[in-house]
Design a protein around this motif. Structure first.
Motif, PDB file in Angstrom:
ATOM      1  N   GLY A   1       0.791  -1.230   0.000  1.00  0.00           N
ATOM      2  CA  GLY A   1       0.000   0.000   0.000  1.00  0.00           C
ATOM      3  C   GLY A   1       0.817   1.272   0.000  1.00  0.00           C
ATOM      4  N   VAL A   2       2.036   1.226  -0.533  1.00  0.00           N
ATOM      5  CA  VAL A   2       2.902   2.415  -0.470  1.00  0.00           C
ATOM      6  C   VAL A   2       2.330   3.569  -1.299  1.00  0.00           C
ATOM      7  N   ASN A   3       1.816   3.272  -2.489  1.00  0.00           N
ATOM      8  CA  ASN A   3       1.253   4.334  -3.328  1.00  0.00           C
ATOM      9  C   ASN A   3      -0.117   4.788  -2.827  1.00  0.00           C
ATOM     10  N   THR A   4      -0.890   3.840  -2.296  1.00  0.00           N
ATOM     11  CA  THR A   4      -2.200   4.194  -1.745  1.00  0.00           C
ATOM     12  C   THR A   4      -2.067   5.130  -0.555  1.00  0.00           C
ATOM     13  N   ALA A   5      -1.040   4.902   0.278  1.00  0.00           N
ATOM     14  CA  ALA A   5      -0.834   5.749   1.453  1.00  0.00           C
ATOM     15  C   ALA A   5      -0.498   7.183   1.040  1.00  0.00           C
ATOM     16  N   VAL A   6       0.332   7.339   0.014  1.00  0.00           N
ATOM     17  CA  VAL A   6       0.678   8.685  -0.468  1.00  0.00           C
ATOM     18  C   VAL A   6      -0.553   9.384  -1.033  1.00  0.00           C
ATOM     19  N   ALA A   7      -1.322   8.659  -1.868  1.00  0.00           N
ATOM     20  CA  ALA A   7      -2.531   9.251  -2.453  1.00  0.00           C
ATOM     21  C   ALA A   7      -3.534   9.642  -1.365  1.00  0.00           C
ATOM     22  N   LYS A   8      -3.626   8.834  -0.326  1.00  0.00           N
ATOM     23  CA  LYS A   8      -4.556   9.143   0.770  1.00  0.00           C
ATOM     24  C   LYS A   8      -4.163  10.430   1.484  1.00  0.00           C
ATOM     25  N   GLN A   9      -2.870  10.592   1.771  1.00  0.00           N
ATOM     26  CA  GLN A   9      -2.417  11.810   2.441  1.00  0.00           C
ATOM     27  C   GLN A   9      -2.644  13.047   1.580  1.00  0.00           C
ATOM     28  N   VAL A  10      -2.461  12.907   0.267  1.00  0.00           N
ATOM     29  CA  VAL A  10      -2.715  14.041  -0.628  1.00  0.00           C
ATOM     30  C   VAL A  10      -4.197  14.393  -0.625  1.00  0.00           C
ATOM     31  N   ARG A  11      -5.060  13.386  -0.682  1.00  0.00           N
ATOM     32  CA  ARG A  11      -6.505  13.650  -0.661  1.00  0.00           C
ATOM     33  C   ARG A  11      -6.933  14.326   0.633  1.00  0.00           C
ATOM     34  N   LEU A  12      -6.412  13.841   1.761  1.00  0.00           N
ATOM     35  CA  LEU A  12      -6.766  14.452   3.049  1.00  0.00           C
ATOM     36  C   LEU A  12      -6.281  15.892   3.120  1.00  0.00           C
ATOM     37  N   GLY A  13      -5.056  16.129   2.632  1.00  0.00           N
ATOM     38  CA  GLY A  13      -4.517  17.486   2.653  1.00  0.00           C
ATOM     39  C   GLY A  13      -5.302  18.437   1.776  1.00  0.00           C
ATOM     40  N   ILE A  14      -5.688  17.995   0.587  1.00  0.00           N
ATOM     41  CA  ILE A  14      -6.465  18.848  -0.316  1.00  0.00           C
ATOM     42  C   ILE A  14      -7.834  19.155   0.280  1.00  0.00           C
ATOM     43  N   SER A  15      -8.462  18.142   0.873  1.00  0.00           N
ATOM     44  CA  SER A  15      -9.777  18.369   1.487  1.00  0.00           C
ATOM     45  C   SER A  15      -9.689  19.394   2.613  1.00  0.00           C
ATOM     46  N   ALA A  16      -8.635  19.286   3.434  1.00  0.00           N
ATOM     47  CA  ALA A  16      -8.478  20.228   4.550  1.00  0.00           C
ATOM     48  C   ALA A  16      -8.193  21.641   4.050  1.00  0.00           C
ATOM     49  N   GLU A  17      -7.347  21.766   3.021  1.00  0.00           N
ATOM     50  CA  GLU A  17      -6.998  23.096   2.511  1.00  0.00           C
ATOM     51  C   GLU A  17      -8.183  23.742   1.795  1.00  0.00           C
ATOM     52  N   GLU A  18      -8.905  22.965   1.003  1.00  0.00           N
ATOM     53  CA  GLU A  18     -10.039  23.537   0.276  1.00  0.00           C
ATOM     54  C   GLU A  18     -11.199  23.861   1.212  1.00  0.00           C
ATOM     55  N   ALA A  19     -11.261  23.167   2.351  1.00  0.00           N
ATOM     56  CA  ALA A  19     -12.278  23.529   3.348  1.00  0.00           C
ATOM     57  C   ALA A  19     -11.987  24.904   3.941  1.00  0.00           C
ATOM     58  N   LYS A  20     -10.703  25.321   3.936  1.00  0.00           N
ATOM     59  CA  LYS A  20     -10.334  26.647   4.416  1.00  0.00           C
ATOM     60  C   LYS A  20     -10.433  27.711   3.321  1.00  0.00           C
ATOM     61  N   GLY A  21     -10.755  27.272   2.101  1.00  0.00           N
ATOM     62  CA  GLY A  21     -10.880  28.215   0.998  1.00  0.00           C
ATOM     63  C   GLY A  21      -9.595  28.431   0.218  1.00  0.00           C
ATOM     64  N   ASN A  22      -8.602  27.554   0.393  1.00  0.00           N
ATOM     65  CA  ASN A  22      -7.330  27.695  -0.323  1.00  0.00           C
ATOM     66  C   ASN A  22      -7.348  26.888  -1.621  1.00  0.00           C
ATOM     67  N   ILE A  23      -6.696  27.403  -2.628  1.00  0.00           N
ATOM     68  CA  ILE A  23      -6.585  26.714  -3.917  1.00  0.00           C
ATOM     69  C   ILE A  23      -5.492  25.655  -3.813  1.00  0.00           C
ATOM     70  N   SER A  24      -5.761  24.472  -4.366  1.00  0.00           N
ATOM     71  CA  SER A  24      -4.799  23.367  -4.295  1.00  0.00           C
ATOM     72  C   SER A  24      -4.369  22.948  -5.691  1.00  0.00           C
ATOM     73  N   LYS A  25      -3.094  22.641  -5.820  1.00  0.00           N
ATOM     74  CA  LYS A  25      -2.543  22.084  -7.050  1.00  0.00           C
ATOM     75  C   LYS A  25      -1.760  20.826  -6.719  1.00  0.00           C
ATOM     76  N   ILE A  26      -1.636  19.950  -7.722  1.00  0.00           N
ATOM     77  CA  ILE A  26      -0.966  18.670  -7.507  1.00  0.00           C
ATOM     78  C   ILE A  26       0.127  18.488  -8.545  1.00  0.00           C
ATOM     79  N   VAL A  27       1.304  18.106  -8.079  1.00  0.00           N
ATOM     80  CA  VAL A  27       2.405  17.682  -8.942  1.00  0.00           C
ATOM     81  C   VAL A  27       2.698  16.231  -8.583  1.00  0.00           C
ATOM     82  N   VAL A  28       2.627  15.340  -9.561  1.00  0.00           N
ATOM     83  CA  VAL A  28       2.765  13.905  -9.300  1.00  0.00           C
ATOM     84  C   VAL A  28       4.028  13.387  -9.964  1.00  0.00           C
TER      85      VAL A  28
END
Length: 304
Positions: free
Chosen positions: A106-133
């Motif tokens: 689950g090494v890749n799943t764990a990274v994707a999960k942390q990115v999803r949680l971080g984006i959800s938290a930032e966008e809940a505060k009204g911040n724009i999120s971008k992703i570089v993979v």
């Protein structure tokens, strides 16, 4: 009376023969199906054992690369870690470091999960999120829900040995995008059986410019720079980006290889257990077929 008896006996023998034929046919089909399944499980076990051997050979090389590469990147990382972290509002860029191949737990799943949680938290505060993979598995995991946040992606990085030059190319593209805030999500190697998925705050040029000058000077005055820090700061910052990506990637690759070894070992063990269960079913079906044939032979001999 006798004719009725013979008709009844004939029907009984015919029905018995048809039942025996059905049992025999069913057992034959079961034996063939189980035999094919046993052969497939055995082939699968051979493949997983071979993949474990390949991962074991690759792990030694990746471990050596990590041991040689981290001392090169750590001094710059430790220098910037002295700067104070300030949680400010504004656009944020997440850099997800994943692999191009699967079958590594689950090494890749764990990274994707942390990115999803971080984006959800930032966008809940009204911040724009971008992703570089970095890595094809991260693109596959995040593109469906967060494809509109993608800024850039780098796939098939593992086709050639990953060097600091490759990390510098990625860092140059990241620096050119001018992120206001940046966090790198990757796996940190601990041992053969354990790893941590970390979200590392990466200091951007904008954060350095808006940082309290007193705090910034306090962190940097313990080092001597030639020429002065103000003249080399921009180049040093780009070098810092490269060190962050390089250190994260070589640790992620080592973690991926170690977890692939464990996954293939578990797959081989599970295939062995599955083969034992199917083999037991095969032996039972074979024994039932032999018993049925013996009963038919004995019944025929008794009738004669």
């Amino acid at each position: 009376m006798f004719s009725r008896f013979f008709q009844t006996a004939g029907r009984a023998s015919a029905s018995g023969a048809s039942r025996a034929l059905e049992v025999q046919t069913r057992n034959a089909a079961t034996l063939k199906t189980l035999s094919i399944r046993m052969r497939a499980i055995k082939n699968m076990q051979k493949i997983t054992k071979a993949m474990k051997m390949v991962a074991t050979a690759k792990f030694k090389k990746d471990m050596r690369t990590m041991e040689n590469g981290l001392p090169f990147a750590l001094p710059v990382l430790n220098l910037f870690q002295r700067l104070p972290v300030e949680d400010k509002a504004g656009a944020i860029t997440y850099v997800a470091v994943t692999s191009d191949k699967g079958l590594c737990g689950g090494v890749n799943t764990a990274v994707a999960k942390q990115v999803r949680l971080g984006i959800s938290a930032e966008e809940a505060k009204g911040n724009i999120s971008k992703i570089v993979v970095v890595g094809g598995k991260g693109v596959a995991a995040l593109k469906r829900l967060y494809g509109d946040r993608f800024s850039m992606s780098f796939e098939e990085c593992s086709k050639v040995p990953f060097t600091f030059a490759t990390a510098s190319l990625i860092a140059e593209r990241l620096s050119a995008s001018g992120p206001a805030r940046c966090k790198v999500v990757s796996n940190e190697f601990k041992s053969m059986v354990s790893y941590d998925t970390v979200v590392k705050h990466t200091f951007t040029v904008d954060e350095a410019h808006t940082m309290d000058k007193g705090e910034w000077t306090k962190a940097m005055d313990v080092y001597s720079f030639e020429p002065s820090i103000y003249e080399v700061w921009q180049d040093l910052h780009e070098f810092y980006y490269g060190c962050v990506i390089y250190g994260s990637f070589i640790q992620s690759v080592t973690t991926e290889t170690a977890q692939r070894m464990n996954a293939m070992e578990n797959a081989s063990k599970n295939a062995g257990e599955m083969y034992g269960k199917v083999e037991l079913q095969y032996n039972r079906a074979r024994q039932a077929k032999i018993t049925t044939e013996l009963c038919e032979i004995i019944s025929g001999a008794s009738a004669v």
